[in-house]
Design an enzyme around this catalytic site. Structure first.
Site, mmCIF file in Angstrom:
data_model
loop_
_atom_site.group_PDB
_atom_site.id
_atom_site.type_symbol
_atom_site.label_atom_id
_atom_site.label_comp_id
_atom_site.label_asym_id
_atom_site.label_seq_id
_atom_site.Cartn_x
_atom_site.Cartn_y
_atom_site.Cartn_z
ATOM 1 N N HIS A 191 0.948 -0.671 0.133
ATOM 2 C CA HIS A 191 -0.392 -0.321 0.123
ATOM 3 C C HIS A 191 1.175 1.153 0.276
ATOM 4 C CE1 HIS A 191 -3.559 -2.444 0.337
ATOM 5 N NE2 HIS A 191 -3.696 -2.727 1.683
ATOM 6 N N GLY A 361 -18.640 -5.833 -2.136
ATOM 7 C CA GLY A 361 -17.799 -6.040 -3.569
ATOM 8 C C GLY A 361 -18.285 -5.373 -4.341
#
Ligand SMILES: Nc1ncnc2c1ncn2[C@@H]1O[C@H](COP(=O)(O)OS(=O)(=O)O)[C@@H](OP(=O)(O)O)[C@H]1O
Length: 396
Positions: A191, A361
């Site tokens: 990240h 999602g």
């Protein structure tokens, strides 16, 4: 694997350094970090107690800060020889899956693993590793695995109580956990923002081969809601601290204070790099992947140097990979419903269930949470931060 009770207070391990072979070098980094920590700006964390601001980005004061310092000033600690089982290979190019948390990491981990390993594992096989391994256990997480000395490729997946089969030789061979995608690349998820990577990693003239970044960007409103939902649960479980209210979280996000944020600086760093070096940085959007998975998975394979052949396309391999890695499929698997197997978190004694990586999602779930004022404010920030960059967000 057993799941920890949600009322349990978990204290993350801090003795990472002692676990490494090169104790002296790691103690040096530890001392460096101890020296700089008191001077770094600090804010409340979303999933952890605190975040600190390092070179413009809000990161975890333990593992992410250590990884950033190690990457920038002690890059040799990432290198090993091609035959070694340690973090990265000195002679092999490194491929990074880079994301802001909650932008599609889990999905892309699965897609990259399935795509790069398709000659080893048939995506339609009932023995495919992704059916019994969580996407977060397919390849290492740069920030935590490096600190934790997790790169023991000799450790079979049986240590996690589930088996894999190598389809090449009749289905009996166990595969190691954290399998490099091919014998010629090293694959990491991270990240960390682009600006924290040293030139030795990002430039093609590097002696370590050509590094490539696959970046996945998701619209900020959905990232915010996903992060708030995830952080609320994980923070309570691991620190015992109360999670942020929606309003408190929104204020922090708008000020740029979120894990690896500011959102816009993280996204723009990779966006600009993708414009300057398209052969080294592939910029994908979560929403495009949802809308046109086939075209985007083909782009991914081509970028990674393994384009689908005409024969593969006619056999439906692309569709098989998409189906295997779909939210519907992955979230319904036993391993992702009931286990806690992400080795980097397990080793650090941080409780995150595999199921925490699968919520809805969807594109546009933010509409179920945002007030009109929040929408207006976020739209204004998007306009200010991204105007002139050429990067646009579909209004989902
Ligand atoms: N296969 C697949 N396809 C589409 N979407 C998926 C998939 N797997 C996970 N998700 C959704 O992605 C969100 C989690 O983001 P990340 O995987 O980036 O999280 S993390 O950074 O690894 O913690 C989170 O989004 P929200 O549902 O909006 O919270 C997950 O549900």
């Amino acid at each position: 694997m057993s799941s920890a009770s949600t009322s349990q207070r978990i204290v993350p391990k801090t003795d990472y350094i002692e676990e490494k072979e090169d104790g002296e070098a790691y103690r040096k980094i530890d001392a460096e970090i101890s020296g700089m920590l008191p001077n770094l700006p600090k804010e409340k964390g979303w999933a952890s107690e605190d975040l600190v601001q390092y070179q413009g980005f809000w990161i975890h004061p333990t593992f992410a800060l250590k990884a950033a310092v190690q990457l920038q000033h002690h890059f040799n600690l990432f290198q090993t020889t091609g035959s070694s089982t340690s973090a990265a290979s000195g002679s092999l190019p490194m491929y990074f899956l880079a994301t802001l948390p909650k932008s599609g990491t889990t999905w892309l981990r699965a897609l990259m693993f399935a795509t790069l390993n398709r000659s080893l594992y048939d995506a339609a096989s009932p023995h495919h590793p992704l059916l019994t391994t969580g996407p977060h256990d397919c390849f290492p997480f740069l920030e935590m695995d490096n600190m934790l000395g997790n790169h023991d490729h000799s450790r079979p997946v049986t240590s996690l109580d589930h088996d894999h089969h190598d389809d090449r030789d009749g289905g009996d061979a166990m595969i190691d956990n954290y399998v490099p995608p091919t014998s010629t690349t090293q694959l990491f998820a991270t990240h960390l923002p682009y600006s924290l990577f040293p030139k030795s990693v990002t430039t093609s003239s590097s002696t370590y081969g050509v590094s490539k970044f696959v970046y996945v960007c998701r619209n900020p409103k959905d990232v915010f809601i996903s992060l708030w939902k995830f952080g609320s649960k994980v923070k309570a479980v691991n620190t015992g601290l109360a999670p942020f209210s929606l309003e408190e979280a929104f204020e922090l996000f708008c000020r740029g204070v979120c894990p690896y944020g500011p959102y816009w600086d993280h996204v723009l760093g990779f966006w600009k790099a993708s414009l300057e070096m398209p052969e080294q940085v592939l910029f994908l959007k979560y929403e495009d992947l949802r809308k046109e998975p086939s075209a985007n998975v083909k782009r991914l394979a081509e970028f990674l140097g393994q384009p689908f052949s005409k024969e593969e396309e006619s056999k439906g391999v692309v569709q098989q990979i998409i189906k295997l890695c779909s939210f519907e499929n992955l979230s319904s698997l036993e391993i992702n419903k009931t286990s806690r197997t992400q080795q980097y978190f397990v080793k650090a004694n941080i409780v995150v269930e595999n199921s925490d990586f699968f919520r809805k999602g969807q594109v546009g779930d933010w509409k179920n949470f945002f007030t009109d004022d929040m929408t207006k404010r976020m739209d204004q920030i998007i306009d200010e931060r991204f105007s002139g960059s050429g990067l646009t967000f579909a209004n989902p």
